[in-house]
Design a protein around this motif. Structure first.
Motif, mmCIF file in Angstrom:
data_model
loop_
_atom_site.group_PDB
_atom_site.id
_atom_site.type_symbol
_atom_site.label_atom_id
_atom_site.label_comp_id
_atom_site.label_asym_id
_atom_site.label_seq_id
_atom_site.Cartn_x
_atom_site.Cartn_y
_atom_site.Cartn_z
ATOM 1 N N LEU A 31 -1.207 -0.473 -3.595
ATOM 2 C CA LEU A 31 0.758 -0.226 -3.641
ATOM 3 C C LEU A 31 1.573 1.232 -4.107
ATOM 4 N N THR A 32 2.148 1.682 -3.185
ATOM 5 C CA THR A 32 2.041 3.330 -2.989
ATOM 6 C C THR A 32 3.701 2.468 -3.551
ATOM 7 N N VAL A 33 4.591 3.367 -4.447
ATOM 8 C CA VAL A 33 6.131 2.781 -4.782
ATOM 9 C C VAL A 33 7.086 4.642 -5.035
ATOM 10 N N GLU A 75 2.853 0.133 1.332
ATOM 11 C CA GLU A 75 4.827 0.283 0.330
ATOM 12 C C GLU A 75 4.871 -0.587 0.155
ATOM 13 N N LEU A 109 5.053 -8.603 -4.162
ATOM 14 C CA LEU A 109 4.566 -8.460 -4.719
ATOM 15 C C LEU A 109 3.071 -9.419 -4.244
ATOM 16 N N VAL A 169 -4.915 -6.240 -5.158
ATOM 17 C CA VAL A 169 -4.418 -4.955 -6.248
ATOM 18 C C VAL A 169 -5.098 -4.523 -7.519
ATOM 19 N N VAL A 229 -0.971 0.426 -8.825
ATOM 20 C CA VAL A 229 -0.160 1.148 -7.952
ATOM 21 C C VAL A 229 -0.212 2.721 -8.066
ATOM 22 N N ASN A 280 6.853 4.180 -12.526
ATOM 23 C CA ASN A 280 6.260 2.677 -12.907
ATOM 24 C C ASN A 280 6.926 2.108 -12.663
ATOM 25 N N PHE A 318 -0.939 1.774 -13.509
ATOM 26 C CA PHE A 318 -0.360 2.380 -12.764
ATOM 27 C C PHE A 318 -0.537 4.258 -12.828
#
Length: 959
Positions: free
Chosen positions: A724-726, A755, A768, A777, A780, A785, A793
């Motif tokens: 996951l990219t946040v 994303e 999620l 997953v 991240v 965070n 993370f």
């Protein structure tokens, strides 16, 4: 296909028209096919299609400022959205109508033309130094009467052969050896190397009916180059028939089109060829004999450090101009770029610098900084393998100490000089900086002492490496200042040793350099008095009295009354260098089985210009207690008061830290699974030890290994893996992070990257939950965070450092090892049921195009598949075909499947009805083994052949 080509051409950006290679990628066909389609439709190439709008914009810019140089004009055009070279801009500029000139303007124009003649080769870095011989050869080849000398430029890829050829053409035009409208025709023989007939027809043209599809007579590049220069790159890829025709052209000045039986056509063409291969092994002797001028371009490793500095500075300035931001490059980053090996030469250095700038730009965006900073951590990605970690000790270069600050305006500047920064200038600059900032507290003085001591220590290290002993090093340092000043300081410091028991041995050097600068400034009239803002006279009365005595003693010895204000500065340094707690660092100890540890320590010290890391080699049969004793002795020997960081590879040394600390009383932390990047990271952090404690360093390095518990294979469900990219600013920037990861971390190609916006936590958790139903997953990555339960993370800045990239790479590689089944390689949209193919070529073309459109392979993959087919049969027993190509062109591993309506004639005695086009890389060994087990299962094969949908085939292959 013709209609599709026209559709793409209608949509193309006129300032960035599609090249033939780009069109081939979009259409999923070979580049040669695109060229043929263009010719049939009368469509010019990208260079011709760009000219109308380029002429218009050139004219607009020149109307505003007619004195713009070609380089400045090129920069202005590229800022408008172009991506053009200075050569093309120069060509277009010459085609523009000349404006009417007044008397003054004519003089200026004449002056500019004369300057242009002189500057033709000055755009090549090293033209008057390291490449002076090559430039003189080039000038001679152009000027030799009556029509110049045919030239062969030899050198590895990326050394500037094409640029030299273009510059030779510009020189010929400016000097009048060629008319202003003389053509320069460039052709890469490698583009058509797999089709010799097509290659020769491109060069010499062809007559109508010469071959199937030759519906009209066409002239070739030789004819178009009449009166100018023909540049043939990768000429060693030209077949022997083509070489024979070329030396006929050189001898007779004439040629025949392919299939033309009429009289030869006469032309006047100057030939410049380039090759990356040894001419003796790839070119006919009869061809070589007709090229009298051979110019050899050196690789980057054989260029001087001054030239390499000028090259990387120019590339950084280019990126600063593109970003329209100030670019600040850390001196350690410059040092690494000046020394690390570049097999791809200048081209690879340019590419590496672009990636560094892209990562730094991303960081500046996330932290809302106006400046783009490039630190050594962003350069560490270049050092991925030990074979690339060779420290090239240059005998002609010094150490780079200052930040490189560029705005992009430097592109029009004059000659770039490599800073000649000896120890004298380095320490003077540090002293001036510390005085300016008012180092008036204990912490500030400690930092001053640490920095100055480190610089002097590294100076002595250089002397030892060059064969001089410590005594010789001190003599060398004393020679940098006036001998009278050095002797005066030596006499003044000697009495202080009894009064100050902890006097640092470096004090004499620092004071001598400082007072030498004072004497020079007094002599030149540039001395400025110092103030005492911190009231050091009252704060350190003992040191102040001693400093006053020192100043009076030095004044007598030198014969010059030194300003009394200098007593304050001497007080500051005397206090700093007589502290009972000397300047210290966290020391780095690398302990490994075998000689790997000392080698890694040496590499880190050389690349980062430090002496902190110490290596210990543990014998393979050495007992634990013996190794422990060696570690204890070494740590006692090197400790500077801030503890030691023990980096080990594996086994019993990982348990040494508590025992060493108990026996020595020295704080020790241990981090296992050491590699060279970890040692580099540790030494770099230790260089900032006034800001980083032992525990902070160890925690930072350990975080790079992550918590293995998060990633145990028994926590996985067998679903496809995902990252996951946040980003705090929304999914748009998270998508940018995803793009950077896909571009810089190859292991991401087989992982789903999704994303996720975090502005609305409720919506984020709902998304999620949906993601977790389909994916495992792993981690991240982002700027903030999101605190997702059970998912670790990694900050974006850490991931794009060298060590962080390695961490994520290891994680994703580990994921590839435990992934079961083929679900990660199969996709429903890449499975086709009951397809009707007429032959195997149609099947290969169809399946490769699907892989290309899905982003799994590049446009070059199709050709590599056909090359593999020519090497041998790619069929298995049981009616199964497994065509595959070069892994170098795979961007995202996948398998494209087709169940045909009827068997295809693939090869002699092979008529498959199941085709699996593999686009796999080196990490897919387990997947191949799983595939083999599936096709050995007769029940599954029966089910596959009777499947009625793509979904059913997917289910059978992944169950």
């Amino acid at each position: 296909m013709q209609n599709k080509l026209m559709e793409y051409l209608k949509k193309e950006n006129p300032r960035r028209p599609y090249t033939d290679s780009q069109l081939a990628s979009l259409l999923g066909i070979r580049r040669e096919r695109v060229v043929t389609l263009r010719h049939e439709s009368g469509i010019p190439d990208s260079r011709e299609r760009i000219k109308p709008v380029l002429r218009k914009d050139c004219t607009a810019l020149l109307e505003k400022n007619g004195s713009l140089s070609d380089r400045a004009l090129t920069i202005g055009l590229n800022e408008m959205g172009y991506a053009v070279s200075r050569y093309l801009v120069n060509m277009v500029r010459k085609e523009l109508p000349a404006p009417s000139l007044g008397k003054t303007e004519k003089k200026q124009s004449s002056s500019q033309n004369q300057t242009g003649k002189e500057e033709d080769f000055s755009g090549i870095i090293g033209w008057d130094s390291g490449l002076k011989t090559q430039i003189n050869q080039a000038k001679a080849a152009v000027a030799y009467p009556p029509n110049g000398l045919n030239t062969l430029i030899i050198g590895p890829s990326g050394t500037g052969k094409t640029f030299l050829a273009e510059t030779m053409y510009q020189y010929a035009v400016h000097q009048g050896y060629l008319p202003p409208d003389a053509p320069f025709i460039a052709f890469n023989c490698a583009d058509y190397a797999d089709n010799p007939q097509l290659l020769i027809s491109q060069l010499f043209g062809y007559a109508k009916g010469a071959f199937s599809g030759a519906n009209e007579t066409r002239d070739g590049l030789v004819g178009k180059a009449d009166g100018g220069i023909l540049f043939l790159d990768e000429v060693h890829r030209l077949p022997s028939e083509g070489q024979e025709q070329l030396f006929y052209l050189i001898d007779k000045g004439a040629y025949r089109r392919l299939g033309d039986s009429g009289p030869a056509r006469r032309v006047s063409v100057r030939l410049i060829a380039a090759t990356t291969s040894a001419p003796e092994s790839s070119l006919l002797l009869t061809f070589r004999r007709r090229i009298p001028m051979l110019i050899t371009m050196p690789d980057l490793e054989n260029r001087s450090v001054q030239e390499r500095y000028a090259i990387l500075r120019y590339f950084f300035a280019q990126e600063a101009a593109k970003l329209k931001k100030t670019l600040i490059v850390d001196p350690q980053a410059v040092n690494i770029l000046l020394q690390y090996p570049c097999p791809g030469n200048v081209g690879q250095l340019h590419s590496d610098i672009q990636v560094c700038c892209a990562n730094a730009f991303l960081e500046s965006m996330s932290s809302n900084q106006n400046e783009v900073r490039i630190g050594p951590d962003l350069v560490e990605y270049l050092l991925r393998t030990d074979s690339q970690l060779r420290s090239h000790r240059r005998q002609d270069g010094g150490r780079f100490w200052r930040e490189l600050v560029l705005s992009g305006n430097e592109l029009d500047g004059g000659e770039v000089q490599f800073p000649k920064e000896g120890i004298y200038q380095m320490i003077r600059d540090t002293l001036l900086e510390l005085q300016k900032n008012g180092m008036n507290d204990e912490e500030g003085l400690r930092v001053a002492r640490a920095r100055l001591s480190r610089q002097i220590r590294l100076f002595y290290q250089d002397q030892r490496e060059s064969g001089a002993g410590p005594q010789d090093g001190e003599q060398m340092l004393s020679s940098l200042v006036d001998p009278t000043v050095w002797f005066a300081v030596q006499q003044a410091v000697e009495p202080l040793k009894s009064e100050f028991s902890h006097l640092d041995e470096n004090l004499q050097s620092v004071l001598a350099i400082h007072l030498d600068a004072v004497v020079r400034n007094l002599a030149s009239g540039t001395y400025s008095p110092k103030e005492d803002p911190a009231n050091l006279r009252k704060k350190y009365p003992k040191e102040y009295r001693a400093s006053r005595a020192m100043l009076e003693s030095c004044s007598r010895q030198i014969g010059l009354n030194l300003p009394e204000e200098e007593t304050v500065i001497l007080t500051m340094y005397l206090h700093a260098f007589s502290s009972s707690q000397p300047a210290s660092r966290v020391r780095i100890v690398v302990l490994t089985h075998g000689e790997v540890g000392p080698a890694m320590a040496d590499v880190a010290n050389r690349l980062l210009r430090d002496d902190n890391a110490v290596g210990i080699a543990m014998g393979l049969d050495e007992k634990r207690d013996q190794a422990l004793e060696h570690a204890v002795c070494k740590i006692r020997e090197i400790d500077e008061g801030k503890g030691c960081l023990l980096l080990v590879d594996m086994g019993s040394p990982a348990t040494f830290a508590p025992e060493i600390e108990l026996r020595t009383g020295i704080p020790v932390r241990c981090v296992a699974r050491v590699d060279t990047l970890m040692v580099l990271d540790a030494v770099r952090r230790a260089g900032l030890s006034e800001e980083c404690t032992l525990d902070e360093m160890a925690d930072a390095l350990e975080s790079g290994r992550l918590n293995a518990g998060y990633f145990r294979s028994d926590r996985r469900t067998g679903k496809p893996s995902a990252v996951l990219t946040v980003c705090a600013t929304g999914e748009g920037n998270a998508r940018k992070i995803r793009g950077f990861m896909e571009a810089t971390i190859p292991e991401c190609s087989s992982i789903h990257i999704i994303e996720l916006g975090i502005m609305d936590r409720r919506a984020m958790l709902e998304k999620l939950a949906r993601i977790r139903k389909e994916y495992d997953v792993l981690v991240v990555v982002g700027t903030m965070n999101p605190d997702l339960p059970g998912i670790p993370f990694l900050s974006m800045n850490y991931v794009f450092s060298g060590h962080g990239t390695m961490t994520l790479t290891n994680l994703l590689a580990d994921c590839g090892q435990v992934r079961s089944g083929l679900s990660g390689l199969l996709r429903p949209e890449l499975i086709f049921c009951d397809v009707d193919f007429t032959d195997k070529n149609e099947a290969i073309d169809f399946l490769t195009e699907k892989l290309f459109r899905s982003g799994c392979v590049t446009s070059d993959y199709l050709l590599s598949v056909y090359k593999r087919e020519n090497m041998g049969v790619t069929c298995l027993s049981g009616g199964i075909a497994i065509p595959h190509g070069d892994t170098a062109f795979v961007t995202k591993p996948a398998i494209c499947v087709a169940k045909t309506r009827r068997p295809i004639e693939w090869a002699e005695d092979f008529v498959p009805d199941l085709v699996f086009l593999f686009a796999l890389d080196e990490s897919c060994t387990q997947a191949v083994q799983i595939f083999h087990r599936i096709i050995q299962d007769e029940q599954r094969l029966y089910s596959l052949r009777h499947a009625e949908s793509s979904a059913k085939i997917y289910e059978i292959m992944t169950s």
